[in-house]
Design an enzyme around this catalytic site. Structure first.
Site, PDB file in Angstrom:
ATOM      1  N   GLU A 179      18.285  43.340  30.669  1.00 40.84           N
ATOM      2  CA  GLU A 179      18.189  42.514  31.885  1.00 40.84           C
ATOM      3  C   GLU A 179      16.747  42.469  32.375  1.00 40.84           C
ATOM      4  OE1 GLU A 179      19.949  42.129  36.430  1.00 40.84           O
ATOM      5  OE2 GLU A 179      20.556  43.816  35.193  1.00 40.84           O
ATOM      6  N   ARG A 216      30.119  46.198  45.590  1.00 41.22           N
ATOM      7  CA  ARG A 216      29.708  46.284  44.192  1.00 41.22           C
ATOM      8  C   ARG A 216      30.641  47.247  43.485  1.00 41.22           C
ATOM      9  NH1 ARG A 216      26.716  42.053  42.729  1.00 41.22           N
ATOM     10  NH2 ARG A 216      24.771  41.881  43.886  1.00 41.22           N
ATOM     11  N   GLU A 257      20.805  30.361  44.152  1.00 45.67           N
ATOM     12  CA  GLU A 257      21.389  31.593  44.692  1.00 45.67           C
ATOM     13  C   GLU A 257      21.241  31.670  46.212  1.00 45.67           C
ATOM     14  OE1 GLU A 257      23.339  33.853  43.375  1.00 45.67           O
ATOM     15  OE2 GLU A 257      23.270  32.970  41.381  1.00 45.67           O
ATOM     16  N   GLU A 309      33.606  38.827  46.119  1.00 47.11           N
ATOM     17  CA  GLU A 309      32.605  39.660  46.802  1.00 47.11           C
ATOM     18  C   GLU A 309      31.734  38.822  47.719  1.00 47.11           C
ATOM     19  OE1 GLU A 309      33.573  41.777  42.933  1.00 47.11           O
ATOM     20  OE2 GLU A 309      33.189  39.705  43.486  1.00 47.11           O
TER      21      GLU A 309
END
Length: 190
Positions: free
Chosen positions: A118, A62, A91, A142
């Protein structure tokens, strides 16, 4: 709470593609002031249960932390009009190569409401079925470099207290999933 608050205007400062930054004018008690708000499409958080008390987690880099974090699968709600449940399935398939037989909604929450809009939807995924070779279909550098780990739900507090698990969305999801599996947490209505 004193006074009444009203958003009276906003100006887009930046747009990076999936997040934007707005300057928001707020009026309260006769005073107008500005706040900066990060606009985010929202997210899903999924706790994939593979066996009694065992979940699949990912460890991925991250950039905001400068290192890799242990997390449950999660992702942005970046496809216009896609229901959170469908995003959760997508996902899981992309990140860990599994599809849920059952998806149970556990919670919804604002991630960082002091500066960002969010909003996340938390699910537990049960009766998992492997898709393809079970490695997923990574869509970012990533994700291509991330690893998958099996973690016992009984170990969550130890992982948190030792700072090996420091991701808030994962902690929320894992604790609620454990309560749900023990019959101590009712699912949310869709």
């Amino acid at each position: 709470m004193t006074g009444s608050f009203e958003v009276v205007g906003q100006t887009r400062i930046a747009d990076t593609g999936f997040v934007a930054i707005d300057r928001v004018a707020v009026r309260a008690d006769g005073e107008t002031y500005d706040r900066t708000v990060v606009r985010h499409p929202g997210a899903v958080v999924v706790v994939p249960v593979v066996a009694d008390g065992v979940v699949l987690m990912v460890r991925q880099f991250r950039a905001a932390t400068g290192g890799a974090l242990l997390e449950v699968p999660a992702g942005k709600r970046d496809q216009e009009g896609e229901p959170p449940e469908r995003t959760a399935v997508r996902e899981l398939e992309e990140e860990i190569g599994h599809r849920p037989g059952r998806l149970v909604k556990l919670a919804e929450f604002w991630n960082s409401p002091g500066f960002c809009d969010e909003y996340s939807h938390v699910f537990v995924a049960l009766d998992l079925e492997m898709v393809g070779d079970g490695t997923g279909a990574p869509t970012s550098p990533e994700e291509r470099a991330m690893t998958t780990e099996r973690v016992a739900l009984a170990d969550i507090e130890a992982l948190v207290s030792s700072r090996r698990l420091v991701d808030a969305k994962s902690i929320i999801g894992l604790l609620l999933a454990r309560q749900h599996l023990a019959g101590a947490h009712e699912p949310l209505d869709p």
